[in-house]
Design an enzyme around this catalytic site. Structure first.
Site, PDB file in Angstrom:
ATOM      1  CB  THR A   1      10.933  11.671  40.769  1.00  0.00           C
ATOM      2  OG1 THR A   1      11.178  13.034  40.397  1.00  0.00           O
ATOM      3  CG2 THR A   1      11.636  10.768  39.794  1.00  0.00           C
TER       4      THR A   1
ATOM      5  CD  GLU B   1      16.814  16.560  43.123  1.00  0.00           C
ATOM      6  OE1 GLU B   1      17.011  15.344  43.213  1.00  0.00           O
ATOM      7  OE2 GLU B   1      15.937  17.077  42.395  1.00  0.00           O
TER       8      GLU B   1
ATOM      9  CB  VAL C   1      15.503  16.109  48.608  1.00  0.00           C
ATOM     10  CG1 VAL C   1      16.682  16.467  47.729  1.00  0.00           C
ATOM     11  CG2 VAL C   1      15.747  16.498  50.054  1.00  0.00           C
TER      12      VAL C   1
ATOM     13  CG  ASP D   1      16.443  30.000  52.923  1.00  0.00           C
ATOM     14  OD1 ASP D   1      16.458  29.813  51.685  1.00  0.00           O
ATOM     15  OD2 ASP D   1      15.907  30.996  53.462  1.00  0.00           O
TER      16      ASP D   1
ATOM     17  CG  HIS E   1      11.168  25.744  41.432  1.00  0.00           C
ATOM     18  ND1 HIS E   1      12.294  25.210  40.843  1.00  0.00           N
ATOM     19  CD2 HIS E   1      10.422  24.689  41.832  1.00  0.00           C
ATOM     20  CE1 HIS E   1      12.208  23.896  40.887  1.00  0.00           C
ATOM     21  NE2 HIS E   1      11.092  23.554  41.489  1.00  0.00           N
TER      22      HIS E   1
ATOM     23  CD  GLU F   1      14.753  18.991  37.934  1.00  0.00           C
ATOM     24  OE1 GLU F   1      13.786  19.056  38.715  1.00  0.00           O
ATOM     25  OE2 GLU F   1      15.349  17.944  37.692  1.00  0.00           O
ATOM     26  CG  ASP F   2      10.403  22.008  38.030  1.00  0.00           C
ATOM     27  OD1 ASP F   2      10.379  21.242  37.043  1.00  0.00           O
ATOM     28  OD2 ASP F   2      10.246  21.616  39.191  1.00  0.00           O
TER      29      ASP F   2
HETATM   30  C1  LIG Z   1       9.569  20.414  43.906  1.00  0.00           C
HETATM   31  S1  LIG Z   1      10.010  19.917  45.512  1.00  0.00           S
HETATM   32  C2  LIG Z   1      11.361  18.818  45.231  1.00  0.00           C
HETATM   33  C3  LIG Z   1      10.960  17.503  44.613  1.00  0.00           C
HETATM   34  C4  LIG Z   1      12.060  16.465  44.448  1.00  0.00           C
HETATM   35  N1  LIG Z   1      13.287  17.009  43.905  1.00  0.00           N
HETATM   36  C5  LIG Z   1      11.629  15.335  43.538  1.00  0.00           C
HETATM   37  O1  LIG Z   1      11.841  15.410  42.313  1.00  0.00           O
HETATM   38  O2  LIG Z   1      11.080  14.348  44.057  1.00  0.00           O
HETATM   39  C6  LIG Z   1      10.755  21.408  46.087  1.00  0.00           C
HETATM   40  C7  LIG Z   1      11.465  21.317  47.414  1.00  0.00           C
HETATM   41  O3  LIG Z   1      12.197  22.532  47.654  1.00  0.00           O
HETATM   42  C8  LIG Z   1      12.214  22.801  49.034  1.00  0.00           C
HETATM   43  N2  LIG Z   1      12.488  24.242  49.235  1.00  0.00           N
HETATM   44  C9  LIG Z   1      11.635  25.285  49.079  1.00  0.00           C
HETATM   45  N3  LIG Z   1      12.249  26.453  49.358  1.00  0.00           N
HETATM   46  C10 LIG Z   1      13.551  26.137  49.661  1.00  0.00           C
HETATM   47  C11 LIG Z   1      14.687  26.903  50.045  1.00  0.00           C
HETATM   48  N4  LIG Z   1      14.629  28.241  50.138  1.00  0.00           N
HETATM   49  N5  LIG Z   1      15.844  26.251  50.309  1.00  0.00           N
HETATM   50  C12 LIG Z   1      15.929  24.887  50.215  1.00  0.00           C
HETATM   51  N6  LIG Z   1      14.866  24.102  49.868  1.00  0.00           N
HETATM   52  C13 LIG Z   1      13.695  24.718  49.594  1.00  0.00           C
HETATM   53  C14 LIG Z   1      10.834  22.346  49.531  1.00  0.00           C
HETATM   54  O4  LIG Z   1      10.849  22.040  50.904  1.00  0.00           O
HETATM   55  C15 LIG Z   1      10.583  21.115  48.644  1.00  0.00           C
HETATM   56  O5  LIG Z   1      11.041  19.967  49.281  1.00  0.00           O
END
Ligand SMILES: C[S@@+](CC[C@H](N)C(=O)[O-])C[C@H]1O[C@@H](n2cnc3c(N)ncnc32)[C@H](O)[C@@H]1O
Length: 208
Positions: free
Chosen positions: A11, A45, A48, A89, A115, A138-139
């Site tokens: 990760t 979380e 994912v 969402d 984010h 995060e981030d």
């Molecule tokens: C940075 S990745 C997560 C990485 C993971 N937590 C790791 O550390 O391995 C961001 C994730 O947020 C999801 N995402 C983006 N917009 C979203 C939303 N509105 N609601 C839920 N999930 C969302 C994406 O599909 C993606 O899987």
């Protein structure tokens, strides 16, 4: 220990790209979580896809159910005996209410989803009452941009599934106004949180 697990599952929470002064996100989390990791029963979380972080949490918290929330239904493949995936969402009010009721008490929540500042604040407003120990965002590098400097819709997998009418722009004042409000609540002893910790790109509300 968490750093070793982060590397095992690859990760970015364990990567040098997500570190400051030699400490990764995993190093930071380990400091707060190592004494409670056997007591933790429920971790959520948001975001994912890739499966790395939820597998890391599953091994680090041996007595917990890990809920992974993601907008992308491909995340379903990561389900296991202790990993539950819920697709939706994080900016959808009905979906947030559904998971609030379905999951109940949460020890630790980590928002690593879209984010987008508005989404982060909306999610917090609905789920914060369920969280008993740590609520983490995060981030924050994404949140601190004063405008949409790059096309955040294409930045990582799943991001393009967000509502096409949402411009996905981040304005720094949105997150700073929210922080200020939460800090004022602590100053006025008008919140359940005992502390707000700011680290590089991470903020954590803590209930002692
Ligand atoms: C940075 S990745 C997560 C990485 C993971 N937590 C790791 O550390 O391995 C961001 C994730 O947020 C999801 N995402 C983006 N917009 C979203 C939303 N509105 N609601 C839920 N999930 C969302 C994406 O599909 C993606 O899987």
């Amino acid at each position: 220990m968490l750093q070793a697990l982060g590397k095992k599952y690859n990760t970015d929470k364990s990567h040098p790209s997500h570190s400051f002064q030699g400490k990764t996100y995993c190093d930071t989390y380990d400091r707060y979580f190592r004494d409670i990791r056997h007591e933790v029963k429920c971790v959520v979380e948001i975001g994912v896809l890739g499966g790395s972080s939820i597998k890391m949490w599953e091994e680090y918290f041996p007595n917990a159910v890990i809920y992974g929330i993601d907008i992308d239904d491909r995340a379903k493949v990561y389900e296991s005996e202790r990993i539950k995936i819920i697709i939706g969402d994080q900016n959808d009010a009905d979906f947030l209410l559904k998971i609030k009721n379905e999951i109940g008490n949460i020890d630790i929540l980590i928002d690593d989803g879209s984010h987008i500042n508005r989404h982060i604040i909306h999610t917090y407003s609905v789920l914060k009452d369920n969280v008993k120990k740590f609520y983490i965002v995060e981030d924050l590098a994404c949140s601190y941009e004063s405008n949409n400097l790059h096309d955040i819709r294409k930045l990582w997998q799943g991001q393009d599934l967000n509502d096409e009418n949402d411009d996905l722009k981040n304005y720094r004042h949105e997150i700073v106004d929210w922080f200020t409000k939460e800090i004022e609540l602590i100053d006025g002893k008008d919140t359940k949180w005992n502390a707000i910790h700011f680290h590089n790109w991470i903020m954590m509300f803590e209930k002692l």
